[in-house]
Design a protein around this motif. Structure first.
Motif, short mmCIF file in Angstrom:
data_model
loop_
_atom_site.label_atom_id
_atom_site.label_comp_id
_atom_site.label_asym_id
_atom_site.label_seq_id
_atom_site.Cartn_x
_atom_site.Cartn_y
_atom_site.Cartn_z
N LEU A 105 8.72 -37.72 12.05
CA LEU A 105 9.69 -38.58 11.38
C LEU A 105 11.13 -38.17 11.67
CD1 LEU A 105 8.06 -39.03 7.83
CD2 LEU A 105 7.95 -40.60 9.78
N HIS A 106 11.48 -36.96 11.30
CA HIS A 106 12.86 -36.49 11.38
C HIS A 106 13.47 -36.75 12.76
CE1 HIS A 106 15.79 -32.90 10.52
NE2 HIS A 106 16.38 -33.89 11.16
N LYS A 107 12.82 -36.28 13.81
CA LYS A 107 13.39 -36.39 15.15
C LYS A 107 13.47 -37.83 15.62
CE LYS A 107 14.69 -32.30 15.85
NZ LYS A 107 16.15 -32.03 15.86
N GLY A 108 12.64 -38.68 15.06
CA GLY A 108 12.69 -40.09 15.45
C GLY A 108 13.93 -40.80 14.94
N PHE A 109 14.58 -40.23 13.92
CA PHE A 109 15.77 -40.87 13.35
C PHE A 109 17.05 -40.56 14.14
CE2 PHE A 109 13.17 -41.50 9.56
CZ PHE A 109 13.63 -42.73 9.13
N SER A 110 17.10 -39.42 14.78
CA SER A 110 18.35 -38.99 15.43
C SER A 110 18.94 -40.05 16.35
CB SER A 110 18.13 -37.67 16.18
OG SER A 110 17.74 -36.66 15.28
N PRO A 111 18.16 -40.65 17.27
CA PRO A 111 18.75 -41.67 18.15
C PRO A 111 19.23 -42.91 17.42
CG PRO A 111 16.68 -40.84 19.05
CD PRO A 111 16.77 -40.36 17.63
N LEU A 112 18.64 -43.19 16.24
CA LEU A 112 19.04 -44.38 15.49
C LEU A 112 20.44 -44.26 14.93
CD1 LEU A 112 15.72 -45.20 13.58
CD2 LEU A 112 16.54 -46.11 15.77
N PHE A 113 20.94 -43.02 14.81
CA PHE A 113 22.30 -42.80 14.33
C PHE A 113 23.29 -42.61 15.48
CE2 PHE A 113 19.83 -41.35 10.58
CZ PHE A 113 20.43 -42.15 9.61
N SER A 114 22.81 -42.77 16.71
CA SER A 114 23.65 -42.53 17.89
C SER A 114 24.08 -43.84 18.54
CB SER A 114 22.88 -41.69 18.92
OG SER A 114 23.57 -41.63 20.14
N ASP A 115 25.37 -43.96 18.81
CA ASP A 115 25.88 -45.14 19.51
C ASP A 115 25.45 -45.15 20.98
OD1 ASP A 115 27.15 -46.04 17.23
OD2 ASP A 115 29.04 -45.01 17.70
N ALA A 116 25.07 -43.99 21.49
CA ALA A 116 24.72 -43.88 22.91
C ALA A 116 23.30 -44.35 23.20
CB ALA A 116 24.88 -42.43 23.38
N ALA A 117 22.45 -44.38 22.19
CA ALA A 117 21.05 -44.78 22.41
C ALA A 117 20.95 -46.29 22.63
CB ALA A 117 20.20 -44.37 21.21
N PRO A 118 20.21 -46.73 23.65
CA PRO A 118 20.06 -48.17 23.93
C PRO A 118 19.36 -48.90 22.78
CG PRO A 118 19.28 -46.83 25.78
CD PRO A 118 19.49 -45.90 24.62
N ASP A 119 19.74 -50.13 22.57
CA ASP A 119 19.17 -50.92 21.48
C ASP A 119 17.67 -51.12 21.61
OD1 ASP A 119 21.60 -51.12 20.25
OD2 ASP A 119 22.07 -53.12 21.03
N ASP A 120 17.17 -51.30 22.86
CA ASP A 120 15.73 -51.52 23.02
C ASP A 120 14.94 -50.25 22.67
OD1 ASP A 120 16.72 -50.18 25.24
OD2 ASP A 120 15.48 -51.27 26.68
N TYR A 121 15.52 -49.10 22.95
CA TYR A 121 14.89 -47.84 22.57
C TYR A 121 14.87 -47.68 21.05
CZ TYR A 121 14.15 -42.76 22.26
OH TYR A 121 13.68 -41.51 21.96
N LYS A 122 15.98 -48.06 20.42
CA LYS A 122 16.05 -47.99 18.97
C LYS A 122 15.00 -48.90 18.32
CE LYS A 122 20.94 -46.76 18.45
NZ LYS A 122 22.24 -47.14 17.89
N ALA A 123 14.78 -50.07 18.90
CA ALA A 123 13.79 -51.00 18.37
C ALA A 123 12.38 -50.39 18.41
CB ALA A 123 13.82 -52.31 19.14
N VAL A 124 12.08 -49.70 19.50
CA VAL A 124 10.77 -49.04 19.63
C VAL A 124 10.64 -47.94 18.58
CG1 VAL A 124 9.35 -47.58 21.11
CG2 VAL A 124 10.51 -49.58 22.07
N LEU A 125 11.68 -47.15 18.41
CA LEU A 125 11.65 -46.07 17.44
C LEU A 125 11.48 -46.61 16.02
CD1 LEU A 125 14.42 -43.62 18.69
CD2 LEU A 125 11.95 -43.30 18.77
N ARG A 126 12.18 -47.68 15.70
CA ARG A 126 12.07 -48.27 14.37
C ARG A 126 10.62 -48.70 14.10
NH1 ARG A 126 16.96 -49.95 11.85
NH2 ARG A 126 15.78 -51.53 10.71
#
Length: 201
Positions: A105-126
């Motif tokens: 859980l914890h490590k999966g949230f880090s990219p969601l708070f980053s402006d540098a992470a691509p939106d499609d990657y964030k969607a997968v993580l969510r």
């Protein structure tokens, strides 16, 4: 002891556990981006990792990593039942939860708070996080707390991470067992005190 924290970060978990133990401590706020404490100390001289939490003892020794800190604190006050005794299966089941929350859980949230992470990657993580919270909901259907009858260090950690899920509006509102558990944690005096101290209420 000094507990170095950043409001709302994963340091909220040991902050709650510290209050649950009743141990004396000083809370020190850290600006992790600037690398300084509220007293303008160079935080990397205290914790070279530059992250929170960190627990500093009176002799200057520092313990880092939230999962290690909460175990240490829980073992200082075994009567609070935040972690079952060594050698019992219940202890290792709580450690299992701490490990799952940290790695899954914890490590999966880090990219969601980053402006540098691509939106499609964030969607997968969510989606992955939502699936994991759904599994936890199933685990909580017949339990008051993650480890059964006693609030544990793992509950403090999951509460911290679930606050992020709510902040990011993950699709978990229909998970009734999980939401009921969250409200029980939120009502604990230690949690209320921690949130107020961190300016999160």
């Amino acid at each position: 002891m000094k507990l170095f924290f950043k409001p709302g970060a994963c340091s909220l978990s040991p902050h709650i556990v510290m209050l649950e133990t009743g141990l004396d401590f000083t809370l020190v706020r850290v600006d992790t981006a600037a690398g300084i404490t509220e007293q303008q100390e160079d935080y990397r001289r205290i914790n070279p990792k530059g992250k929170v939490p960190a627990l500093q003892f009176d002799d200057g020794t520092v313990l880092t990593e939230g999962v290690a800190i909460v175990q240490y604190l829980a073992d200082l006050k075994p009567d609070r039942q935040l972690l079952a005794p060594t050698g019992t299966l219940a202890r290792y089941q709580t450690l299992e939860w701490l490990s799952f929350i940290s790695s899954e859980l914890h490590k999966g949230f880090s990219p969601l708070f980053s402006d540098a992470a691509p939106d499609d990657y964030k969607a997968v993580l969510r989606q992955q996080l939502e699936e994991k919270f759904t599994w936890i909901d199933g685990e909580l259907k017949d339990k008051q707390w993650l480890s059964g009858l006693h609030f544990s260090a793992a509950d403090a950690y999951l509460f911290t991470v679930m606050r992020w899920a709510k902040l990011l509006k993950l699709n978990i509102a229909s998970l009734s067992a999980l939401e009921g558990w969250f409200q029980r944690v939120a009502a604990r005096p230690s949690v209320i005190e921690a949130l107020e101290a961190e300016g999160l209420n």
